[in-house]
Design a protein around this motif. Structure first.
Motif, PDB file in Angstrom:
ATOM      1  N   PHE A  74     -53.855 -58.593 -40.560  1.00 21.63           N
ATOM      2  CA  PHE A  74     -55.094 -57.944 -40.131  1.00 21.63           C
ATOM      3  C   PHE A  74     -55.382 -58.238 -38.670  1.00 21.63           C
ATOM      4  O   PHE A  74     -55.986 -57.402 -37.962  1.00 21.63           O
ATOM      5  CB  PHE A  74     -56.260 -58.407 -40.999  1.00 21.63           C
ATOM      6  CG  PHE A  74     -57.533 -57.648 -40.758  1.00 21.63           C
ATOM      7  CD1 PHE A  74     -57.696 -56.360 -41.248  1.00 21.63           C
ATOM      8  CD2 PHE A  74     -58.584 -58.215 -40.047  1.00 21.63           C
ATOM      9  CE1 PHE A  74     -58.863 -55.650 -41.025  1.00 21.63           C
ATOM     10  CE2 PHE A  74     -59.756 -57.515 -39.824  1.00 21.63           C
ATOM     11  CZ  PHE A  74     -59.903 -56.232 -40.310  1.00 21.63           C
ATOM     12  N   ALA A  75     -54.948 -59.405 -38.168  1.00 18.68           N
ATOM     13  CA  ALA A  75     -55.124 -59.710 -36.745  1.00 18.68           C
ATOM     14  C   ALA A  75     -54.271 -58.788 -35.878  1.00 18.68           C
ATOM     15  O   ALA A  75     -54.703 -58.339 -34.806  1.00 18.68           O
ATOM     16  CB  ALA A  75     -54.761 -61.170 -36.484  1.00 18.68           C
ATOM     17  N   ILE A  76     -53.053 -58.479 -36.351  1.00 17.10           N
ATOM     18  CA  ILE A  76     -52.195 -57.551 -35.608  1.00 17.10           C
ATOM     19  C   ILE A  76     -52.786 -56.136 -35.652  1.00 17.10           C
ATOM     20  O   ILE A  76     -52.725 -55.392 -34.659  1.00 17.10           O
ATOM     21  CB  ILE A  76     -50.769 -57.566 -36.194  1.00 17.10           C
ATOM     22  CG1 ILE A  76     -50.206 -58.989 -36.208  1.00 17.10           C
ATOM     23  CG2 ILE A  76     -49.857 -56.636 -35.404  1.00 17.10           C
ATOM     24  CD1 ILE A  76     -50.111 -59.619 -34.843  1.00 17.10           C
ATOM     25  N   ILE A  77     -53.366 -55.760 -36.774  1.00 11.75           N
ATOM     26  CA  ILE A  77     -54.033 -54.454 -36.861  1.00 11.75           C
ATOM     27  C   ILE A  77     -55.166 -54.379 -35.854  1.00 11.75           C
ATOM     28  O   ILE A  77     -55.316 -53.375 -35.126  1.00 11.75           O
ATOM     29  CB  ILE A  77     -54.565 -54.226 -38.294  1.00 11.75           C
ATOM     30  CG1 ILE A  77     -53.405 -54.105 -39.285  1.00 11.75           C
ATOM     31  CG2 ILE A  77     -55.436 -52.972 -38.356  1.00 11.75           C
ATOM     32  CD1 ILE A  77     -53.837 -54.054 -40.738  1.00 11.75           C
ATOM     33  N   GLY A  78     -55.985 -55.437 -35.780  1.00  8.63           N
ATOM     34  CA  GLY A  78     -57.086 -55.440 -34.825  1.00  8.63           C
ATOM     35  C   GLY A  78     -56.615 -55.443 -33.384  1.00  8.63           C
ATOM     36  O   GLY A  78     -57.264 -54.854 -32.511  1.00  8.63           O
ATOM     37  N   GLU A  79     -55.480 -56.095 -33.108  1.00  5.62           N
ATOM     38  CA  GLU A  79     -54.984 -56.148 -31.732  1.00  5.62           C
ATOM     39  C   GLU A  79     -54.379 -54.814 -31.299  1.00  5.62           C
ATOM     40  O   GLU A  79     -54.621 -54.350 -30.181  1.00  5.62           O
ATOM     41  CB  GLU A  79     -53.950 -57.263 -31.594  1.00  5.62           C
ATOM     42  CG  GLU A  79     -53.429 -57.437 -30.171  1.00  5.62           C
ATOM     43  CD  GLU A  79     -52.389 -58.537 -30.050  1.00  5.62           C
ATOM     44  OE1 GLU A  79     -52.054 -58.902 -28.895  1.00  5.62           O
ATOM     45  OE2 GLU A  79     -51.900 -59.003 -31.095  1.00  5.62           O
TER      46      GLU A  79
END
Length: 435
Positions: free
Chosen positions: A299-304
């Motif tokens: 989810f952090a990669i999605i947000g980035e």
């Protein structure tokens, strides 16, 4: 004189009747599914396809460093998606009675494999958790299979006890005796995140079955104490919890503790994305800065890469998934369907909220994947299987609701003509007489 038998010539009405029967039979085969079925299926397929794209993006660097090429992570996850989606569709064709027959065997078999994990050398320890089973070079998590068996079993057992749920013996003994025992097997392996999700499944099923809240207070307290004991039993787990609750994860003097490395880099990845994101494939955190970038912290990669907009879209898709579950629950009077659907909803939506809460820094690191999106073959297969069970419920309820309507709408067949006796022609011999 030899009399030739008369051959009946088919009339126009017979051909029309035959074509109508053919049309009706084909209509049964290609009957349109319900809105609830299509909503749940469509949302699930979107999340799986979106997950494949994000697994490709987030795992490409690590996959290349492991000499598997940039697409190694995608190929691994894609194999399980290709197996899981047809499995889900096949399961969705099974009747409700099938789940009544397999509930107890499925729970027994899955618990047997979990016993192999914790009591035999076949168990594999990953990141301090003994939750993997290795047989013939293939590793999988029996705890994920226990989740599927547990939601089916809870629906069957609570449907049988639905008139006795006011008696604590009919709640505590089967649910917390058998179901709690399966959770205990996972707890022995030390996987706190999975234990929390499974405990949520138990309490969610009881809540939606209509069990009084005061009856849940005692087992809830025991569960909190057991979870605390599991937390302090591992130094690594206790360090992560204390760093979150007491010390906080802040960079001091240019150094980052091991327990804070993952939460801090996850937060920086989200901050780097801003509103519109850095662009698909342009993450910096996935370049060996963020551990488990394709799994627990996807989810952090999605947000980035996709920014706040992409993160909100993922949240809305899980809201839509929960809405589909609720519609199926509200549209049925069958206790088994209601309980199992609610248990699957608590499992998938609850696990998604825990995963996103960990990435946002609201919860300590627990190590649970984002359902349908994170890399992980066993988790994807079992989640799709559980959704397939709910899809079979949506089909069964839809077909039962359509049967009376179709019967009422079908035109009544005309009564067959009754042949009348004709009077003998003048001069014809009477029956039984001879000339």
């Amino acid at each position: 004189m030899k009399i030739r038998p008369r051959t009946r010539v088919p009339e126009h009405g017979d051909n029309q009747r035959g074509s109508n029967l053919t049309r009706i039979n084909l209509g049964k085969v290609f009957r349109a599914e319900s809105t609830n079925y299509l909503l749940l299926l469509g949302t699930t397929l979107f999340l799986v396809l979106f997950g494949l794209v994000m697994v490709l993006s987030s795992s490409s660097v690590d996959s290349y460093l492991e000499d598997a090429g940039f697409y190694g992570g995608l190929f691994r996850q894609g194999i399980f998606a290709v197996l899981g989606i047809p499995l889900m569709l096949v399961i969705s064709r099974l009747p409700v009675t099938f789940w009544k027959r397999v509930a107890w065997p499925a729970l027994a078999v899955s618990c047997f494999f979990q016993c192999l994990v914790i009591f035999t050398p076949l168990g594999v320890t990953v990141a301090g958790n003994t939750n993997w089973l290795s047989i013939g070079g293939v590793q999988f998590q029996p705890s994920e299979a226990i989740k599927v068996a547990l939601v089916i079993w809870l629906g069957v057992i609570l449907a049988q006890k639905q008139d006795k749920l006011d008696d604590w013996r009919h709640v505590y003994i089967p649910v917390f005796g058998v179901g709690g025992g399966s959770v205990m097997l996972v707890m022995i392996g030390g996987d706190l995140g999975t234990v929390i999700i499974m405990a949520g499944i138990l309490f969610g099923a009881l809540f939606f079955a209509g069990v009084r809240l005061r009856m849940l207070a005692l087992p809830l307290g025991i569960g909190v104490v057991a979870g605390g004991l599991l937390a302090i039993s591992s130094e690594n787990r206790m360090t992560r919890i204390l760093s979150f609750a007491v010390d906080g994860c802040d960079e001091l003097n240019g150094t980052i503790s091991a327990a804070c490395w993952q939460p801090l880099h996850g937060t920086w990845a989200l901050a780097n994305g801003g509103v519109f994101g850095a662009g698909l494939g342009n993450s910096k955190a996935k370049w060996s800065w963020l551990p488990a970038a394709d799994n627990d912290y996807i989810f952090a990669i999605i947000g980035e890469e996709l920014g706040l907009i992409g993160a909100v879209v993922v949240l809305l898709m899980f809201v839509l998934l929960a809405f589909a579950f609720i519609r199926i629950m509200r549209g049925t009077a069958n206790m088994q369907i209601k309980v199992t659907t609610s248990a699957v909803m608590v499992w998938i939506i609850g696990q998604a909220l825990v995963n996103i809460g960990v990435v946002l820094g609201v919860l300590p690191v627990l190590g649970v994947p984002l359902p349908l999106i994170s890399a992980g073959g066993t988790a994807l297969l079992t989640t799709l299987a559980a959704i397939g069970v709910v899809l079979s419920f949506a089909r069964s309820d839809h077909n039962l609701a359509e049967e009376p309507t179709s019967r009422a709408a079908a035109p009544a067949r005309p009564a067959p003509a009754v042949p009348t006796r004709l009077a003998p022609a003048p001069g014809a011999p009477k029956r039984g007489s001879t000339r």
